[in-house]
Design a protein around this motif. Structure first.
Motif, PDB file in Angstrom:
ATOM      1  N   HIS A  78      11.664  -0.163   5.122  1.00  0.00           N
ATOM      2  CA  HIS A  78      10.342   0.214   5.652  1.00  0.00           C
ATOM      3  C   HIS A  78       9.645  -1.026   6.207  1.00  0.00           C
ATOM      4  O   HIS A  78       9.136  -1.848   5.445  1.00  0.00           O
ATOM      5  N   HIS A  80       7.325  -2.660   9.924  1.00  0.00           N
ATOM      6  CA  HIS A  80       6.667  -2.466  11.231  1.00  0.00           C
ATOM      7  C   HIS A  80       6.716  -3.828  11.930  1.00  0.00           C
ATOM      8  O   HIS A  80       5.676  -4.420  12.211  1.00  0.00           O
ATOM      9  N   HIS A 248       4.938   8.138   5.378  1.00  0.00           N
ATOM     10  CA  HIS A 248       3.900   7.395   4.649  1.00  0.00           C
ATOM     11  C   HIS A 248       3.048   8.391   3.865  1.00  0.00           C
ATOM     12  O   HIS A 248       2.306   9.167   4.473  1.00  0.00           O
ATOM     13  N   HIS A 271       5.327   4.518  -0.039  1.00  0.00           N
ATOM     14  CA  HIS A 271       4.037   3.975  -0.542  1.00  0.00           C
ATOM     15  C   HIS A 271       3.871   4.347  -2.005  1.00  0.00           C
ATOM     16  O   HIS A 271       4.131   3.561  -2.870  1.00  0.00           O
ATOM     17  N   ASP A 322       7.324  -3.209   3.860  1.00  0.00           N
ATOM     18  CA  ASP A 322       6.212  -2.726   4.692  1.00  0.00           C
ATOM     19  C   ASP A 322       5.700  -3.840   5.621  1.00  0.00           C
ATOM     20  O   ASP A 322       4.550  -3.791   6.057  1.00  0.00           O
TER      21      ASP A 322
END
Ligand SMILES: [Zn+2]
Length: 418
Positions: A78, A80, A248, A271, A322
């Motif tokens: 996970h 970004h 998410h 999460h 994350d």
């Protein structure tokens, strides 16, 4: 491709004779390992391992691990890491007392990243994302998932996904692409939620599928972002194009998204800072991987994920970074593992399963990555000699990845690179 033989490995961690697909519940507190081991790599894959007494005579290249430990590379399911600019001004804002939600309401947060991303050319995004891939490679990561979601227009979401596709071509580690058009509602759709959902489903998804740009679909299911019903609609639309969901959920509130995701066959729910008993019940017996991102609550000063409740209920758990410019500007899995132990009550063994094989499972890569097993891709790293496996999360400030390998080739040697 030449063979590579590692000798005198203090402990070969997560060495599986009978590879499993993931570890859950009580299984997670036992890590298979070989003391004083050798490891043979041929054609970029593990071909044999065992105690030093059984070590083969020769190989094309030999490395003496000198008592250092060997771990399978981290599988970060996970991130970004395609983004245009850092957001340390919001970080300072939070120190001064603003909440994440207040920052979002003031045009900061995801919409800030979206504005900057729309202005940034594709090549520039690729360069900076490649820098982050190199960075996590040095930190021992050997498989990664990357999300879109800072575009929020047809053109910019496609631009992000094309950057991820180019990342796949330029790195030796596997990269999975997740389409996160439903990351935040763009300001131009503030009064027209349905219009934006239609834009995602009717315009973005068909083009993304047409170009084969995404492996998965995601949504930020949270108060002020997307509802459970909208998330269900998006998962159904994704499924029509063969995209499984990684969603998410439950970062700030338990809205019922977890049972909804399980019901739709989501690959993972990510999460989980806030988890109800019904959420846990719905996960039992499912194929959905609960994925915890403890460096997000670390950075935001939020409550940590209740890993103990999940594992004690017999569930598997994955850990991921994350890595993103707003809530977690860090791709360091070793720190995530430390937080999982210190703040979420996970045992070191549990955290290591979660950061390797279970992370691979959350990207459907468990057949080839996530543990040291004959036939798997030789992504691993060597540490200095350690007193025990528990030393890795314990020494939370030390960088213990000393030499990193992808497909059996050394990509970093800290003893030389400094
Ligand atoms: Zn995220």
């Amino acid at each position: 491709m030449p063979s590579l033989l590692l000798l005198n490995i203090g402990t070969l961690v997560l060495a599986e004779t009978h590879p499993c697909s993931f570890a859950a519940g009580k299984e997670m507190c036992h890590l298979p390992a070989v003391q004083n081991a050798y490891l043979l790599v041929e054609n970029g894959r593990f071909s044999a391992f065992g105690p030093m007494e059984e070590c083969p005579e020769r190989a094309d290249e030999t490395i003496d691990a000198g008592g250092g430990f060997v771990f399978p590379s981290w599988c970060d399911s996970h991130t970004h890491i395609v983004f245009a600019a850092s957001r340390e001004q919001e970080f300072v804002g939070r120190i001064r007392g603003l909440s994440y939600e207040e920052i979002a309401q003031q045009g900061g947060g995801i919409l800030n990243s979206a504005r900057r991303l729309r202005e940034t050319p594709e090549d520039e995004l690729l360069e900076s994302a490649l820098g982050r891939i190199r960075e996590i490679q040095l930190l021992g990561t050997g498989a990664v998932e990357v999300k879109s979601g800072y575009g929020l227009t047809v053109e910019s979401e496609l631009k992000m996904l094309r950057v991820i596709r180019r990342l796949k071509e330029k790195t030796a580690m596997p990269v999975k692409a997740t389409f996160l058009g439903a990351h935040a509602l763009p300001p131009e759709y503030r009064e027209n939620r349905g219009g934006y959902i239609r834009l995602i489903i009717e315009e973005m998804l068909p083009q993304i599928a047409d170009e084969g740009l995404a492996d998965y679909i995601d949504a930020f299911c949270e108060k002020g972002f997307f509802t459970v019903a909208e998330t269900e609609q998006l998962m159904e639309a994704g499924a029509r194009y063969g995209l499984k969901a990684k969603v998410h959920v439950n970062q700030f509130n338990s809205l019922g998204a977890i049972p909804a995701c399980v019901q739709k066959g989501a690959l993972s729910v990510d999460h989980l800072e806030v988890v109800s008993d019904e959420d846990i019940q719905s996960l039992i017996g499912s194929n959905t991987m609960p994925t915890l991102l403890p460096s997000a609550p670390f950075f935001l000063n939020d409550p940590y994920q209740p890993a103990r409740r999940l594992i004690d209920a017999g569930l598997p758990v994955a850990l991921a970074t994350d890595y993103n410019p707003g809530s977690t500007p860090s791709g360091k899995m070793q720190f995530v593992i430390s937080l999982a132990c210190i703040k979420c009550g996970m045992l070191p063994e549990e955290a290591i399963w979660a950061a390797t094989l279970n992370g691979a499972r959350a990207m459907e890569l468990e057949q080839d990555y996530g543990s040291i097993a004959v036939g798997k891709v030789a992504n691993f790293f060597i540490t200095p000699p350690l007193p025990s496996i528990a030393y890795l999360p314990y020494a939370f400030g030390s960088d213990l990845v000393e030499r990193a390998f992808l497909k059996g080739k050394m990509v970093m040697d800290k003893r030389i690179n400094g």
